[in-house]
Design an enzyme around this catalytic site. Structure first.
Site, PDB file in Angstrom:
ATOM      1  N   SER A 106       0.873  -1.183   0.000  1.00  0.00           N
ATOM      2  CA  SER A 106       0.000   0.000   0.000  1.00  0.00           C
ATOM      3  C   SER A 106       0.909   1.232   0.000  1.00  0.00           C
ATOM      4  O   SER A 106       2.109   1.122   0.258  1.00  0.00           O
ATOM      5  CB  SER A 106      -0.863   0.030   1.264  1.00  0.00           C
ATOM      6  OG  SER A 106      -0.105   0.499   2.371  1.00  0.00           O
ATOM      7  N   ASP A 107       0.347   2.392  -0.293  1.00  0.00           N
ATOM      8  CA  ASP A 107       1.152   3.585  -0.065  1.00  0.00           C
ATOM      9  C   ASP A 107       1.053   3.922   1.432  1.00  0.00           C
ATOM     10  O   ASP A 107       0.272   3.336   2.172  1.00  0.00           O
ATOM     11  CB  ASP A 107       0.736   4.761  -0.958  1.00  0.00           C
ATOM     12  CG  ASP A 107       1.906   5.742  -1.129  1.00  0.00           C
ATOM     13  OD1 ASP A 107       2.888   5.640  -0.371  1.00  0.00           O
ATOM     14  OD2 ASP A 107       1.845   6.610  -2.012  1.00  0.00           O
ATOM     15  N   TRP A 108       1.841   4.859   1.855  1.00  0.00           N
ATOM     16  CA  TRP A 108       1.984   5.162   3.291  1.00  0.00           C
ATOM     17  C   TRP A 108       0.616   5.468   3.926  1.00  0.00           C
ATOM     18  O   TRP A 108       0.005   6.501   3.636  1.00  0.00           O
ATOM     19  CB  TRP A 108       2.914   6.360   3.450  1.00  0.00           C
ATOM     20  CG  TRP A 108       3.184   6.753   4.863  1.00  0.00           C
ATOM     21  CD1 TRP A 108       2.290   7.314   5.735  1.00  0.00           C
ATOM     22  CD2 TRP A 108       4.406   6.621   5.570  1.00  0.00           C
ATOM     23  NE1 TRP A 108       2.886   7.541   6.941  1.00  0.00           N
ATOM     24  CE2 TRP A 108       4.195   7.123   6.871  1.00  0.00           C
ATOM     25  CE3 TRP A 108       5.667   6.133   5.246  1.00  0.00           C
ATOM     26  CZ2 TRP A 108       5.195   7.155   7.833  1.00  0.00           C
ATOM     27  CZ3 TRP A 108       6.663   6.168   6.210  1.00  0.00           C
ATOM     28  CH2 TRP A 108       6.419   6.665   7.487  1.00  0.00           C
ATOM     29  N   GLY A 109       0.171   4.539   4.751  1.00  0.00           N
ATOM     30  CA  GLY A 109      -1.091   4.764   5.468  1.00  0.00           C
ATOM     31  C   GLY A 109      -2.322   4.780   4.577  1.00  0.00           C
ATOM     32  O   GLY A 109      -3.401   5.171   5.021  1.00  0.00           O
TER      33      GLY A 109
END
Ligand code: BGC
Length: 764
Positions: free
Chosen positions: A297-300
């Protein structure tokens, strides 16, 4: 007991890896094929549900890994506990062998199964030896040097203990307001695909287990570069044709080239967050393209599905992301906290967890981490390899090749090497950090050669420097975050600069963007010269018209006034550690510029999105352009300031003898002669565009389908040849199906996307 089990795991793996070649054929039992199928299956059988989910959990560096865990920091303590329990599969932003080793030791020696971690880092344009920003590199159109830059970055990164980069970013973007255009290859899917593949091959090489290669990551899947209004993280709303014909091609190309990981993106795509998007992740990537690596996933971004209004809480977000095919959770802590319960409640099928864990373990096997978890952790190597001389030499080579000569009236450039008085003006001329761009996590501030330092090496002329004005008045660093305050007012340095300019033969003005004005979250609504730099330029122009404008920036800028008045303009982007050396060599003609724009430069921000491969309206320019009712603006031309593919040289080129041959099996051969008509040797990127005149979906007025770099002595001619096949001639329908439709095509060949040399052919 724990030790015995771990020994058993390692023994099993060593035996399996040993007889890997023989077992491969027999164990091909799942739909997705893994290189280490048997090893992965055996390991998965030993893992608890929680351990499998642990592989799907990625944490950011959370304490000084070589020191004690800060007890006061609850989150860090929790992450540390998770690490020891085998509930962490990967970490990011850990720098250097010492730290990597310390964390790997915990994973290998303290967890039940001893599964090694994979360490990720944003190696976007170099690790320690920072090279030109990716958009600059793309301007070289030189796939070999782009590959070499990635290869060097991989070697340097691997020597620092890290085995995975979050690059290349292959997002196509048509919007210069978006700060992350600096990180990609520009606006074109064909060029973007070729460059993406070159970068992946450079990072990964032929053997992922080599201590010189690292796993690459294609990001951000998908349509992140189509953020509405160019505002980072914003919604993307695009149709199927654009998705398949413009956004997907580079992602598909790097998948075919074997990229081992993907990153999804923050944005909504047609109202579904990319992170929770099953169509993108399971449908297109894993099924249609048969991708057998993993998606992080991308950050958060899993947790961000809550504010998107798509998930009601973190548990729901974990369910949606896992079901949609997002394999690893970067920093949301959603999987580690919620997935086991979701499986028990029947909301997520354990088979999906197995699938994700297998994909992640597969890449770890390929990296050789099960053979030797410390394979990337040799401090001696780190000392010898990081920052080595050859990396700097190559960084200089690519930096020179990235520079684009936008305008050169009366051959003001190259500068003469003879007793000239040269004024150098602009804060950016004396800046040793901005040229490093905004992705320089392991780089050191102040390590770029400034333009001034570069020019000072040419002793034949006298140099006088005056700052004129600062670009920013405040540049404060809080961790990785910079806060910039533009200098909108202070012109107190103008008079000194004017005095220096008056007394000089030539003025070199270095203007543009501060290093942190582009990059993530650095969108701009004005893409002109920031601060008081335009005023400074005009003030100097009043006293000396012999100006060479050196533009340094991370995105196309709208410099319409400068184009009208300033005789010579050179786009140098942000060129990394060798910045000033490369620029000086080009300005003095020791390197003849050969770069071409990978992105259109608009005349005004109001033209955005502006791109060369647009589709005609029903009222295009030309037919009724003398009346009001055609597709245009009443206050600005439709035309760009500088088109995609534009770039001059100190010599000139002519194109002649265009021949088109239609062969069997829908093969078209286009050949032509390129001549260096000037007086010095030079390199030219010859570009081929096609137009499918009538099709079941309206096709762009031009589409790049080939390019070739030729180097020619003065007066030399070479014949070049392009081959068009079904791959170049077809397109995707609104159902995502690839079709090749018979009919008439135009071909355009030349040194930029607005070339006029054309021919046509009929596709049977
Ligand atoms: C960016 C990614 C990057 C990640 C890890 C995110 O904010 O969008 O491109 O790889 O952070 O640093």
């Amino acid at each position: 007991m724990k030790k015995i089990l771990k020994c058993y795991v390692y023994l099993l793996i060593i035996i399996l890896v040993g007889c890997h070649a023989e077992t491969k054929k027999e164990t091909n039992k799942t739909t997705i094929e893994y290189t280490f199928e048997a090893e992965i299956d055996s390991l998965i059988d030993l893992m608890t549900l929680e351990e499998k989910i642990g592989q799907m959990n990625q944490y950011n560096g959370f304490w000084d890994a070589t020191g004690p865990v800060p007890k006061s920091d609850e989150l860090a303590a929790l992450k540390y506990e998770h690490l020891k329990k085998g509930l962490v599969g990967s970490m990011l932003n850990i720098k250097g062998v010492k730290q990597v080793k310390a964390l790997q030791k915990i994973a290998v020696e303290e967890t039940r199964l001893g599964i090694p971690l994979i360490f990720g880092f944003d190696v976007i344009h170099g690790y320690k030896t920072i090279g030109p920003i990716p958009l600059a590199e793309a301007a070289s159109w030189d796939l070999e040097v782009i590959k070499k830059a990635a290869q060097n970055a991989a070697e340097e990164t691997a020597a620092s203990g890290i085995n995975w980069t979050f690059a290349p970013m292959v997002d196509i973007s048509r919007d210069a307001r978006w700060g992350r255009v600096m990180e990609g290859a520009g606006e074109d899917p064909y060029l973007g695909s070729k460059i993406g593949v070159a970068r992946v091959k450079g990072f990964q090489g032929d053997d992922l287990a080599s201590p010189k290669t690292i796993a690459a990551c294609a990001k951000h899947f998908a349509a992140y570069g189509f953020a509405e209004a160019g505002r980072d993280y914003n919604t993307a709303d695009i149709g199927t044709s654009t998705l398949y014909n413009v956004v997907f091609p580079p992602f598909k190309a790097v998948t075919e080239a074997g990229v081992r990981t993907f990153m999804n993106s923050f944005n909504l795509l047609n109202d579904i967050p990319a992170t929770g998007n099953e169509f993108l992740q399971r449908g297109v990537l894993k099924k249609e393209w048969n991708f057998n690596g993993f998606i992080v996933s991308d950050w958060g971004s899993i947790a961000e599905m809550i504010p998107h209004g798509y998930a009601k809480d973190i548990k729901h977000a974990a369910e949606l992301a896992a079901n949609a095919g997002s394999d690893m959770d970067m920093e949301s802590s959603a999987y580690v906290a919620e997935l086991a319960n979701l499986v028990k409640e029947g909301k997520v099928d354990e088979k999906l967890i197995d699938d994700a864990a297998k994909r992640i373990l597969g890449v770890k096997f390929e990296l050789g981490l099960f053979d030797d978890p410390y394979r990337y952790c040799n401090e001696e190597n780190e000392k010898n390899i990081v920052g080595k001389k050859e990396f700097h030499e190559d960084a200089l080579d690519i930096a020179k090749k990235s520079i684009v000569l936008l305008k050169n009236e009366n051959n003001l450039l190259p500068l003469q090497k003879e007793k000239q008085k040269i004024a150098v003006i602009g804060a950016l001329a004396n800046d040793k950090t901005s040229p490093l761009g905004s992705w320089r996590l392991a780089g050191d501030d102040g390590t770029a050669v400034s333009v001034l330092e570069g020019l000072q090496q040419y002793k034949e002329n006298t140099l006088t420097y005056a700052k004129g004005a600062d670009v920013v008045t405040q540049d404060s660093k809080v961790d990785f975050v910079f806060e910039l305050k533009l200098n909108e007012r202070d012109t107190s340095g103008f008079s000194e600069a004017v005095k220096v300019a008056k007394a000089s033969d030539v003025v070199i003005m270095v203007l543009g963007e501060h290093g942190y004005q582009s990059g993530e979250a650095r969108s701009r609504i004005n893409i002109d010269l920031p601060g008081v730099q335009q005023d400074l330029l005009e003030a100097i122009y009043k006293v000396n018209k012999n100006i060479v404008l050196v533009l340094t920036n991370g995105r196309p800028l709208a410099i319409t006034w400068a184009d009208k008045h300033i005789p010579a303009i050179v786009e140098v982007w942000q060129l990394g550690v060798q910045n000033g050396n490369a620029i000086a060599q080009v300005l003095y003609g020791d390197y003849n510029p050969s770069g071409k724009l990978p992105m259109t430069f608009p005349r005004s921000v109001g033209q955005i999105p502006i791109y060369y491969n647009y589709k005609n309206t029903g009222r295009p320019y030309g037919e009724n352009s003398d009346v009001v009712f055609w597709s245009h603006y009443s206050d600005e031309s439709n035309r760009p300031l500088y088109p995609f593919g534009h770039g001059l040289s100190y010599t000139t080129f002519s194109y002649k003898n265009l021949k088109i041959n239609t062969l069997a099996e829908r093969k078209i051969i286009v050949s032509l002669d390129v001549t260096n008509t000037g007086t010095v040797k030079g390199k030219e990127v010859s570009q081929l565009y096609i137009q499918d005149k009538v099709a079941s979906l309206a096709r762009p007025v031009r589409e790049l389908k080939g390019f070739e770099m030729v180097e020619l002595e003065s007066k030399e001619t070479k014949t070049i040849e392009f081959t068009l096949t079904e791959k170049e001639l077809g397109f995707y329908t609104n159902k995502g199906e690839f079709v090749i439709e018979p009919g008439e095509f135009n071909v355009f060949v030349g040194g930029s996307s607005n070339t006029t040399l054309s021919g046509e052919f009929i596709l049977e």
